[in-house]
Motif scaffolding. Structure first.
Motif, PDB file in Angstrom:
ATOM      1  N   ILE A 116       0.750  13.042   2.974  1.00 58.78           N
ATOM      2  CA  ILE A 116       1.386  12.856   4.460  1.00 58.78           C
ATOM      3  C   ILE A 116       0.359  12.193   5.322  1.00 58.78           C
ATOM      4  CG2 ILE A 116       1.790  14.030   6.434  1.00 58.78           C
ATOM      5  CD1 ILE A 116       2.932  16.459   4.890  1.00 58.78           C
ATOM      6  N   ALA A 117      -0.937  12.284   5.030  1.00 61.83           N
ATOM      7  CA  ALA A 117      -2.099  11.790   5.782  1.00 61.83           C
ATOM      8  C   ALA A 117      -2.174  10.321   5.336  1.00 61.83           C
ATOM      9  CB  ALA A 117      -3.421  12.588   5.282  1.00 61.83           C
ATOM     10  N   LEU A 118      -1.961  10.093   4.157  1.00 61.80           N
ATOM     11  CA  LEU A 118      -1.980   8.531   3.623  1.00 61.80           C
ATOM     12  C   LEU A 118      -0.911   7.538   4.187  1.00 61.80           C
ATOM     13  CD1 LEU A 118      -2.546   8.942  -0.159  1.00 61.80           C
ATOM     14  CD2 LEU A 118      -4.074   7.624   1.350  1.00 61.80           C
ATOM     15  N   PHE A 119       0.375   8.415   4.355  1.00 60.85           N
ATOM     16  CA  PHE A 119       1.609   7.778   4.968  1.00 60.85           C
ATOM     17  C   PHE A 119       1.212   7.440   6.413  1.00 60.85           C
ATOM     18  CE2 PHE A 119       5.897   7.163   6.563  1.00 60.85           C
ATOM     19  CZ  PHE A 119       6.356   6.346   5.660  1.00 60.85           C
ATOM     20  N   ILE A 120       0.680   8.568   7.137  1.00 60.47           N
ATOM     21  CA  ILE A 120       0.285   8.527   8.606  1.00 60.47           C
ATOM     22  C   ILE A 120      -0.552   7.326   8.599  1.00 60.47           C
ATOM     23  CG2 ILE A 120      -0.726   9.316  10.536  1.00 60.47           C
ATOM     24  CD1 ILE A 120       0.800  12.054   9.619  1.00 60.47           C
ATOM     25  N   LEU A 121      -1.641   7.107   7.801  1.00 56.30           N
ATOM     26  CA  LEU A 121      -2.590   6.222   7.984  1.00 56.30           C
ATOM     27  C   LEU A 121      -2.216   4.808   7.866  1.00 56.30           C
ATOM     28  CD1 LEU A 121      -5.741   5.151   7.983  1.00 56.30           C
ATOM     29  CD2 LEU A 121      -5.829   5.731   5.618  1.00 56.30           C
ATOM     30  N   PHE A 122      -1.422   4.609   6.551  1.00 55.34           N
ATOM     31  CA  PHE A 122      -0.780   3.475   6.251  1.00 55.34           C
ATOM     32  C   PHE A 122       0.091   2.789   7.325  1.00 55.34           C
ATOM     33  CE2 PHE A 122      -1.443   4.074   1.396  1.00 55.34           C
ATOM     34  CZ  PHE A 122      -2.576   3.977   1.713  1.00 55.34           C
ATOM     35  N   SER A 123       0.846   3.807   8.062  1.00 57.41           N
ATOM     36  CA  SER A 123       1.843   3.311   9.084  1.00 57.41           C
ATOM     37  C   SER A 123       1.233   2.728  10.375  1.00 57.41           C
ATOM     38  CB  SER A 123       2.638   4.706   9.379  1.00 57.41           C
ATOM     39  OG  SER A 123       3.493   5.247   8.190  1.00 57.41           O
ATOM     40  N   CYS A 124       0.144   3.654  10.662  1.00 56.31           N
ATOM     41  CA  CYS A 124      -0.727   3.059  11.747  1.00 56.31           C
ATOM     42  C   CYS A 124      -1.350   1.812  11.504  1.00 56.31           C
ATOM     43  CB  CYS A 124      -1.851   4.174  12.022  1.00 56.31           C
ATOM     44  SG  CYS A 124      -1.159   5.730  12.712  1.00 56.31           S
ATOM     45  N   TRP A 162       0.793  -1.104   0.134  1.00 57.55           N
ATOM     46  CA  TRP A 162       0.040   0.123  -0.163  1.00 57.55           C
ATOM     47  C   TRP A 162       0.629   1.255  -0.180  1.00 57.55           C
ATOM     48  CZ3 TRP A 162      -5.110   0.700  -0.514  1.00 57.55           C
ATOM     49  CH2 TRP A 162      -6.046  -0.439  -0.528  1.00 57.55           C
ATOM     50  N   PHE A 163       1.899   1.080   0.647  1.00 60.27           N
ATOM     51  CA  PHE A 163       2.830   2.300   0.419  1.00 60.27           C
ATOM     52  C   PHE A 163       3.334   2.814  -0.920  1.00 60.27           C
ATOM     53  CE2 PHE A 163       3.356   1.036   4.851  1.00 60.27           C
ATOM     54  CZ  PHE A 163       3.438   2.309   5.499  1.00 60.27           C
ATOM     55  N   GLY A 164       2.994   1.892  -1.949  1.00 66.79           N
ATOM     56  CA  GLY A 164       3.369   2.469  -3.259  1.00 66.79           C
ATOM     57  C   GLY A 164       2.277   3.351  -3.586  1.00 66.79           C
ATOM     58  N   ALA A 165       1.288   3.680  -2.879  1.00 64.70           N
ATOM     59  CA  ALA A 165       0.210   4.778  -3.443  1.00 64.70           C
ATOM     60  C   ALA A 165       0.828   5.880  -2.881  1.00 64.70           C
ATOM     61  CB  ALA A 165      -1.064   4.432  -2.800  1.00 64.70           C
ATOM     62  N   THR A 166       1.600   5.893  -1.662  1.00 68.49           N
ATOM     63  CA  THR A 166       2.288   7.283  -1.266  1.00 68.49           C
ATOM     64  C   THR A 166       3.490   7.488  -2.265  1.00 68.49           C
ATOM     65  OG1 THR A 166       3.812   6.088   0.125  1.00 68.49           O
ATOM     66  CG2 THR A 166       1.671   6.455   1.174  1.00 68.49           C
ATOM     67  N   MET A 167       4.069   6.575  -2.759  1.00 64.75           N
ATOM     68  CA  MET A 167       5.195   6.960  -3.735  1.00 64.75           C
ATOM     69  C   MET A 167       4.613   7.397  -4.918  1.00 64.75           C
ATOM     70  SD  MET A 167       7.186   3.153  -3.400  1.00 64.75           S
ATOM     71  CE  MET A 167       8.244   3.764  -4.804  1.00 64.75           C
ATOM     72  N   GLY A 168       3.570   7.082  -5.450  1.00 68.22           N
ATOM     73  CA  GLY A 168       2.930   7.535  -6.914  1.00 68.22           C
ATOM     74  C   GLY A 168       2.524   8.967  -6.445  1.00 68.22           C
ATOM     75  N   THR A 169       1.662   9.235  -5.370  1.00 65.05           N
ATOM     76  CA  THR A 169       0.930  10.281  -4.975  1.00 65.05           C
ATOM     77  C   THR A 169       2.126  11.278  -4.700  1.00 65.05           C
ATOM     78  OG1 THR A 169      -0.817   9.289  -3.958  1.00 65.05           O
ATOM     79  CG2 THR A 169      -0.511  11.598  -3.702  1.00 65.05           C
TER      80      THR A 169
END
Length: 369
Positions: free
Chosen positions: A45-53, A9-16
């Motif tokens: 940033i919000a996505l990365f925090i969500l995915f990390s949690c 899912w962190f691929g979405a943070t890379m692309g965004t």
């Protein structure tokens, strides 16, 4: 959702994140693109925090299932997407945060960069070690996902190059030299994997349709490698002159332009090959999965490298190509994001192969007698 959450899912943070940075550098003066890029960065940033949690929650509440990832020959590769996703946020603090928050944003970016370096080096070393010791791999089953843990270090190197011009002479010099080392920690190994990947494609043809998007991953280390050399070159004259080595600055600038151009040409071959393979997959029917984010980040870093090459060589052709690539990147991102939101809402994208692949839990090592 938590039990089935994987680093993919962190691929979405890379692309965004890379789209936000690319829109901010679009060759035409369109002020609204800066605002759109900043909004995407904040969303990232919000996505990365969500995915990390969510991923942390999986390790806390479903530890036995979560640790199986270390033996999975595909999903474990996606650990590299975590530091690479963070790198796009760090770059955003430089591009968007400093104009808004000044030195505070720079300090945040600096601290996060060191954390990113630590994670990138760990991924680049420990994941291959697991491949050598605990995982089952074969040439026939190989795909470009092998690159993911390796490339994280050169992404961190490019982020360091963006930080350098905002740091003091001593710290800037330290980050500059470390970034060179991070580039070397990653790029030669990635190029070795590309050689093996080419042999695998010749002997065993294209991977399964489920791995279709991985065709674009080969562009990632080449684009990031070119971008890193160019950014190092831009920084080299001022950095080395401040240290009493002006001649080294000219050498660094020359290596950046020549090396970046050579890698850009190499990347053009892999880019066109990826287009041809994707056309083939589309005709055969390409199932959607979270791996489709591989369409975005590699193309994004190659776009940024193209624009950096335009600034270095003053050739309008590179600006035109870079602009076209960013338009394609935005189209890819919009398509994949819409499909991802639909799949997340329906729930079918939350799937952990480690839980159903028959991979046994990792047994503890025997105690020394």
């Amino acid at each position: 959702m938590v039990r089935q959450f994987t680093p993919n899912w962190f691929g979405a943070t890379m692309g965004t994140g890379v789209l936000a940075l690319a829109l901010n550098q679009f060759p035409l003066e369109i002020p609204v693109l800066h605002d759109v890029g900043r909004a995407l960065w904040l969303m990232n940033i919000a996505l990365f925090i969500l995915f990390s949690c969510m991923y942390a929650a999986r390790w806390i509440f479903f530890f036995d299932g979560a640790r199986r990832i270390f033996q999975h020959p595909v999903v474990s590769m996606f650990f590299g997407t975590i530091p690479m996703g963070l790198a796009t946020i760090i770059n955003g603090f430089v591009a968007f945060g400093i104009p808004m928050w000044g030195d505070t944003a720079l300090e945040i970016a600096h601290v996060l960069w060191w954390a990113d370096v630590a994670m990138a080096v760990a991924c680049g070393l420990l994941i291959p070690f697991l491949m050598f010791t605990r995982q089952e791999h074969s040439l026939e089953k190989m795909t470009a996902v092998w690159l993911l843990p390796i490339v994280a270090a050169e992404v961190a190197a490019a982020s360091g190059a963006l930080l350098v011009s905002h740091l003091g002479p001593v710290e800037g010099y330290n980050v500059h030299i470390i970034s060179y080392a991070l580039w070397a920690f990653s790029v030669p190994v990635a190029m070795s994997i590309l050689v093996i990947l080419l042999l695998r494609l010749i002997l065993y043809k294209l991977p399964a349709r489920e791995m279709a998007a991985s065709s674009w991953l080969a562009l990632g280390p080449i684009g990031t490698g070119a971008l890193g050399l160019l950014l190092f070159g831009f920084n080299a004259p001022a950095i080395f002159t401040a240290q009493g080595m002006p001649a080294m600055g000219d050498v660094g600038l020359g290596i950046g332009i020549v090396g970046g151009t050579i890698l850009w040409g190499y990347g053009a071959w892999w880019l066109m090959l990826a287009v041809l393979k994707t056309i083939r997959y589309v005709r055969e029917g390409m199932p959607f999965n979270i791996g489709w984010w591989a369409f975005t980040f590699p193309l994004g870093v190659y776009s940024l490298a193209t624009l950096a090459l335009a600034r270095a060589t003053h050739l309008p052709l590179f600006s035109v190509i870079g602009g076209v690539l960013i338009v394609c990147l935005a189209a890819f991102w919009l398509l994949v994001m819409v499909r991802t939101l639909h799949g997340a809402w329906r729930g079918y994208l939350f799937f952990s192969p480690c839980l159903v692949s028959g991979v046994a839990p990792i047994e503890p090592l025997p105690k020394q007698v």
